[in-house]
Design a protein around this motif. Structure first.
Motif, mmCIF file in Angstrom:
data_model
loop_
_atom_site.group_PDB
_atom_site.id
_atom_site.type_symbol
_atom_site.label_atom_id
_atom_site.label_comp_id
_atom_site.label_asym_id
_atom_site.label_seq_id
_atom_site.Cartn_x
_atom_site.Cartn_y
_atom_site.Cartn_z
ATOM 1 N N ARG A 157 14.867 39.310 60.450
ATOM 2 C CA ARG A 157 15.239 40.316 59.434
ATOM 3 C C ARG A 157 15.279 39.682 58.045
ATOM 4 N N ALA A 158 15.775 38.434 57.961
ATOM 5 C CA ALA A 158 15.818 37.749 56.674
ATOM 6 C C ALA A 158 14.421 37.464 56.149
ATOM 7 N N LEU A 159 13.444 37.300 57.044
ATOM 8 C CA LEU A 159 12.080 36.930 56.649
ATOM 9 C C LEU A 159 11.182 38.115 56.364
ATOM 10 N N VAL A 160 11.580 39.306 56.763
ATOM 11 C CA VAL A 160 10.623 40.413 56.834
ATOM 12 C C VAL A 160 10.046 40.796 55.474
ATOM 13 N N ARG A 161 10.771 40.531 54.394
ATOM 14 C CA ARG A 161 10.220 40.801 53.056
ATOM 15 C C ARG A 161 9.691 39.527 52.400
ATOM 16 N N ASN A 162 9.644 38.459 53.171
ATOM 17 C CA ASN A 162 9.165 37.166 52.682
ATOM 18 C C ASN A 162 9.871 36.758 51.384
ATOM 19 N N PRO A 163 11.211 36.732 51.386
ATOM 20 C CA PRO A 163 11.929 36.401 50.158
ATOM 21 C C PRO A 163 11.814 34.907 49.841
ATOM 22 N N PRO A 164 11.884 34.548 48.568
ATOM 23 C CA PRO A 164 11.808 33.123 48.230
ATOM 24 C C PRO A 164 13.037 32.328 48.656
ATOM 25 N N VAL A 165 14.198 33.006 48.772
ATOM 26 C CA VAL A 165 15.457 32.316 49.078
ATOM 27 C C VAL A 165 15.997 32.792 50.416
ATOM 28 N N GLN A 193 7.681 25.699 55.048
ATOM 29 C CA GLN A 193 6.750 26.774 54.685
ATOM 30 C C GLN A 193 6.880 27.183 53.219
ATOM 31 N N GLY A 194 7.864 26.604 52.515
ATOM 32 C CA GLY A 194 7.979 26.864 51.085
ATOM 33 C C GLY A 194 9.192 27.654 50.650
ATOM 34 N N HIS A 195 10.007 28.110 51.595
ATOM 35 C CA HIS A 195 11.210 28.844 51.228
ATOM 36 C C HIS A 195 12.266 27.898 50.649
ATOM 37 N N THR A 196 13.046 28.408 49.730
ATOM 38 C CA THR A 196 14.258 27.721 49.290
ATOM 39 C C THR A 196 15.355 28.089 50.273
ATOM 40 N N VAL A 197 15.933 27.106 50.949
ATOM 41 C CA VAL A 197 16.940 27.363 51.983
ATOM 42 C C VAL A 197 18.288 26.840 51.496
ATOM 43 N N ILE A 198 19.292 27.717 51.523
ATOM 44 C CA ILE A 198 20.656 27.342 51.146
ATOM 45 C C ILE A 198 21.539 27.583 52.362
ATOM 46 N N LEU A 199 22.105 26.507 52.855
ATOM 47 C CA LEU A 199 22.908 26.517 54.079
ATOM 48 C C LEU A 199 24.377 26.353 53.704
ATOM 49 N N ILE A 200 25.202 27.299 54.119
ATOM 50 C CA ILE A 200 26.642 27.250 53.871
ATOM 51 C C ILE A 200 27.325 26.798 55.161
ATOM 52 N N THR A 201 28.109 25.717 55.100
ATOM 53 C CA THR A 201 28.729 25.203 56.317
ATOM 54 C C THR A 201 29.976 24.386 55.990
ATOM 55 N N HIS A 202 30.839 24.269 56.997
ATOM 56 C CA HIS A 202 31.997 23.377 56.886
ATOM 57 C C HIS A 202 31.746 22.075 57.647
ATOM 58 N N ASP A 203 30.613 21.988 58.327
ATOM 59 C CA ASP A 203 30.350 20.915 59.280
ATOM 60 C C ASP A 203 29.423 19.861 58.653
ATOM 61 N N ASN A 204 29.931 18.624 58.510
ATOM 62 C CA ASN A 204 29.130 17.554 57.918
ATOM 63 C C ASN A 204 27.830 17.303 58.666
ATOM 64 N N SER A 205 27.886 17.326 59.988
ATOM 65 C CA SER A 205 26.696 17.007 60.766
ATOM 66 C C SER A 205 25.604 18.050 60.546
ATOM 67 N N ILE A 206 25.993 19.299 60.335
ATOM 68 C CA ILE A 206 25.021 20.349 60.045
ATOM 69 C C ILE A 206 24.500 20.195 58.627
#
Length: 247
Positions: A157-165, A193-206
């Motif tokens: 669902r997040a990819l279906v419009r091919n968003p940059p972020v 593949q070229g997307h800007t990925v922003i990951l929100i987490t509390h976990d250092n290993s992730i």
């Protein structure tokens, strides 16, 4: 050329009785196109506030947030909804799927808001579900899937419009470790593949799966740099923020 995402002295505070909670305290940062960044911190650190502002779900109390060069604080409700749908793909910890809709229909939702014709919606939804390995379950309902499969639907669902972020909020939080690694692998593929990925987490290993870590504590940035540098897992020293009040 401006950064894709830019915070300039962003503050967000809430009044709780006689106390002012500084959820974001003069945060300045830039995220360039094509980066894979983890925003990490414990509960109350300000990472969810940053996520909401980046995702155009909230606006700063003061300071400026620019997305693709546009000042988000000056946008109206309709503009914010439009830029969310065009620029941002959201992946949530709890999937946020609609239980009465099948997988195709869930993935098509952003396309409906964008007024994409029915035939194009079907073709695009089918393609991204096949991309995440669920091409044989198009008519299934979410409750017929495992947690990992539901998260794959969320990614589709997040990819279906091919968003940059791609904005991923604790995407492995409800998953077992094996399935969590699979989801992180998919995020790394999206980055390649070229997307800007922003990951929100509390976990250092992730967080260490990203290229860059922005660590928050008490609404301030305490580290911003290479995810693999020795100091990436340290809380201090504070490198940004001050005691001045948000105004």
């Amino acid at each position: 050329m401006s950064a894709l995402i830019e915070f300039d002295q962003v503050c967000k505070f809430y009044q709780m009785g006689d106390t002012v909670v500084r959820a974001a305290d003069h945060i300045s940062m830039k995220i360039e196109r094509g980066e894979f960044v983890a925003i990490v911190g414990q509960s109350g650190s300000g990472k969810s506030t940053c996520m909401n502002i980046i995702g155009c779900l909230d606006v700063p109390t003061s300071g400026t947030y620019r997305l693709n060069g546009q000042d988000v604080g000056k946008m109206g409700r309709n503009q914010l909804a439009s830029i969310r749908n065009e620029m941002l793909g959201f992946i949530f910890q709890q999937y946020n799927l609609m239980p009465r809709l099948n997988l195709m229909e869930n993935v098509e939702v952003p396309l409906i808001y964008a007024r994409v014709p029915r035939s194009q919606r079907h073709a695009r939804a089918k393609a991204v579900l096949e991309q995440v390995g669920l091409g044989d379950k198009l008519r299934n309902k979410p409750n017929q899937l495992s947690g990992g499969q539901q998260q794959r639907v969320s990614i589709a669902r997040a990819l279906v419009r091919n968003p940059p972020v791609i904005l991923a909020d604790e995407p492995t939080g409800a998953l077992d470790s094996h399935t969590g690694r699979e989801v992180l692998g998919m995020l790394q593929d999206l980055h390649r593949q070229g997307h800007t990925v922003i990951l929100i987490t509390h976990d250092n290993s992730i967080a260490l799966q990203a290229q860059r870590i922005i660590r928050l504590e008490d609404g301030r940035i305490v580290y911003d740099g290479d995810a693999h540098a020795p100091e990436a897992t340290m809380i201090r020293p504070v490198i940004q923020g001050g005691d001045e009040a948000c105004s």
